[in-house]
Design an enzyme around this catalytic site. Structure first.
Site, mmCIF file in Angstrom:
data_model
loop_
_atom_site.group_PDB
_atom_site.id
_atom_site.type_symbol
_atom_site.label_atom_id
_atom_site.label_comp_id
_atom_site.label_asym_id
_atom_site.label_seq_id
_atom_site.Cartn_x
_atom_site.Cartn_y
_atom_site.Cartn_z
ATOM 1 N N ARG A 24 47.195 33.032 33.914
ATOM 2 C CA ARG A 24 47.952 31.908 33.390
ATOM 3 C C ARG A 24 49.295 31.875 34.091
ATOM 4 O O ARG A 24 50.056 32.839 34.009
ATOM 5 C CB ARG A 24 48.137 32.156 31.894
ATOM 6 C CG ARG A 24 48.479 30.952 31.118
ATOM 7 C CD ARG A 24 48.380 31.283 29.667
ATOM 8 N NE ARG A 24 49.462 32.147 29.210
ATOM 9 C CZ ARG A 24 49.874 32.176 27.958
ATOM 10 N NH1 ARG A 24 49.298 31.416 27.060
ATOM 11 N NH2 ARG A 24 50.839 32.962 27.589
ATOM 12 N N THR A 54 53.927 27.044 34.384
ATOM 13 C CA THR A 54 53.183 25.844 33.981
ATOM 14 C C THR A 54 52.228 26.131 32.816
ATOM 15 O O THR A 54 51.770 25.193 32.154
ATOM 16 C CB THR A 54 52.328 25.322 35.147
ATOM 17 O OG1 THR A 54 51.341 26.328 35.454
ATOM 18 C CG2 THR A 54 53.159 25.060 36.398
ATOM 19 N N ASP A 99 50.869 41.005 25.115
ATOM 20 C CA ASP A 99 50.110 40.709 26.337
ATOM 21 C C ASP A 99 48.941 41.692 26.453
ATOM 22 O O ASP A 99 49.139 42.891 26.705
ATOM 23 C CB ASP A 99 51.036 40.816 27.555
ATOM 24 C CG ASP A 99 50.350 40.317 28.816
ATOM 25 O OD1 ASP A 99 49.265 40.850 29.157
ATOM 26 O OD2 ASP A 99 50.865 39.390 29.453
ATOM 27 N N ASP A 143 48.544 43.654 29.864
ATOM 28 C CA ASP A 143 49.581 44.676 30.035
ATOM 29 C C ASP A 143 49.345 45.870 29.110
ATOM 30 O O ASP A 143 49.561 47.017 29.497
ATOM 31 C CB ASP A 143 50.972 44.089 29.763
ATOM 32 C CG ASP A 143 51.463 43.249 30.941
ATOM 33 O OD1 ASP A 143 50.929 43.422 32.057
ATOM 34 O OD2 ASP A 143 52.367 42.421 30.734
HETATM 35 C C1 PRP Z 1 45.631 36.370 29.163
HETATM 36 C C2 PRP Z 1 44.349 36.516 28.380
HETATM 37 C C3 PRP Z 1 43.645 35.226 28.663
HETATM 38 C C4 PRP Z 1 44.783 34.241 28.789
HETATM 39 C C5 PRP Z 1 44.861 33.430 27.521
HETATM 40 O O1 PRP Z 1 45.442 36.624 30.498
HETATM 41 O O2 PRP Z 1 43.626 37.662 28.721
HETATM 42 O O3 PRP Z 1 42.869 35.247 29.854
HETATM 43 O O4 PRP Z 1 45.990 35.005 28.926
HETATM 44 O O5 PRP Z 1 45.818 32.438 27.648
HETATM 45 P P1 PRP Z 1 45.428 30.888 27.675
HETATM 46 O O6 PRP Z 1 44.428 30.688 26.579
HETATM 47 O O7 PRP Z 1 46.737 30.209 27.402
HETATM 48 O O8 PRP Z 1 44.882 30.570 29.025
HETATM 49 P P2 PRP Z 1 46.662 36.598 31.545
HETATM 50 O O9 PRP Z 1 46.844 35.230 32.122
HETATM 51 O O10 PRP Z 1 47.872 37.216 30.887
HETATM 52 O O11 PRP Z 1 46.133 37.479 32.718
HETATM 53 P P3 PRP Z 1 45.809 39.054 32.726
HETATM 54 O O12 PRP Z 1 44.600 39.263 31.851
HETATM 55 O O13 PRP Z 1 45.535 39.320 34.157
HETATM 56 O O14 PRP Z 1 47.000 39.807 32.204
HETATM 57 N N1 URA Z 2 47.793 36.128 26.701
HETATM 58 C C1 URA Z 2 48.007 37.311 26.061
HETATM 59 O O1 URA Z 2 47.679 38.389 26.572
HETATM 60 N N2 URA Z 2 48.584 37.271 24.849
HETATM 61 C C2 URA Z 2 48.954 36.127 24.248
HETATM 62 O O2 URA Z 2 49.473 36.160 23.130
HETATM 63 C C3 URA Z 2 48.726 34.924 24.934
HETATM 64 C C4 URA Z 2 48.128 34.948 26.156
#
Ligand code: PRP
Ligand code: URA
Length: 210
Positions: free
Chosen positions: A105, A109, A201, A204
């Site tokens: 994400r 944006t 997160d 993370d």
């Molecule tokens: C997180 C999570 C989802 C997304 C959800 O991933 O694991 O994939 O955010 O958010 P959304 O519904 O608003 O799209 P992130 O983009 O943080 O990537 P990561 O898993 O690599 O940390």
């Molecule tokens: N992605 C995450 O990992 N946590 C949130 O709360 C939203 C998006």
């Protein structure tokens, strides 16, 4: 009408989810909990797998009994955080294939950015369960499911641990045919589109990157 989502309120899932939300839970325990919750959720998400009757001999007598039949399964984690759920679901369905979709994400944006897609060659002949712990705005899940549909997948389920009402609504509007499973439908998103109360997160916390 989109499918009604399943909120899995089994006590074991809810207990483990509380531990997951706790900011004092470290990466090692967090990872274990994500896998355990995914395992329990998968038990529910596979409840409607079709069965067929077979006949076999027990050491005592012959009997009619049931085995799983029908289309094969594939799990597709959305990278990165979805990876944390893979071991848990494979423990229940070890013969399933695994595809990977990388979507992150964009922090400015909040739109999904695709960076990886590797799917089993026979994915269009499989039923697919997409796994990602978080459904926030819904952008990542909508995008990943769109990729799977483009690859010819017909029957898709989406399994997340925590969903925000905003993401749930967006996913239902975009892909009303997809059955959604969540362990919790939380209150809302905050100004950074993090789920409230959520767990922070997920990527993370699983990988210890913050
Ligand atoms: C997180 C999570 C989802 C997304 C959800 O991933 O694991 O994939 O955010 O958010 P959304 O519904 O608003 O799209 P992130 O983009 O943080 O990537 P990561 O898993 O690599 O940390
Ligand atoms: N992605 C995450 O990992 N946590 C949130 O709360 C939203 C998006």
């Amino acid at each position: 009408m989109p499918n009604e989502p399943y909120i899995l309120n089994h006590p074991l899932i809810q207990h483990k989810l509380s531990l997951l939300r706790d900011k004092n839970t470290g990466s090692k325990e967090f990872r274990e909990l994500v896998a355990e919750i995914a395992n329990l959720m998968c038990y529910e998400a596979t409840r409607d797998l079709p069965l067929k009757e077979i006949e076999l001999e027990t050491p005592v007598a012959s009997c009619k009994t049931k085995i799983i039949s029908g289309r094969k399964l594939a799990f597709v984690p959305i990278l990165r955080a979805g990876l944390g759920m893979v071991d848990g679901v494979l423990r229940l369905v070890p013969a399933a294939k695994v595809g990977h979709i990388g979507v992150y994400r964009d922090p400015q944006t909040l739109k999904p950015v695709e960076y990886y897609c590797k799917l089993p060659s026979d994915i269009s002949e499989r039923d697919v369960i997409v796994v990602d712990p978080m459904l926030a705005t819904g952008g990542s899940a909508i995008d990943a499911i769109g990729l799977l549909k483009k690859a010819g997948v017909k029957n898709i389920k989406f399994m997340c641990i925590i969903a925000a009402p905003e993401g749930m609504k967006a996913l239902q509007e975009a892909h009303g045919d997809v059955q959604i499973y969540a362990a919790s439908l939380d209150e809302c998103l905050n100004e950074d589109a993090y789920i409230v109360p959520g767990l922070g997160d997920a990527g993370d916390r699983i990988f210890g990157t913050k």
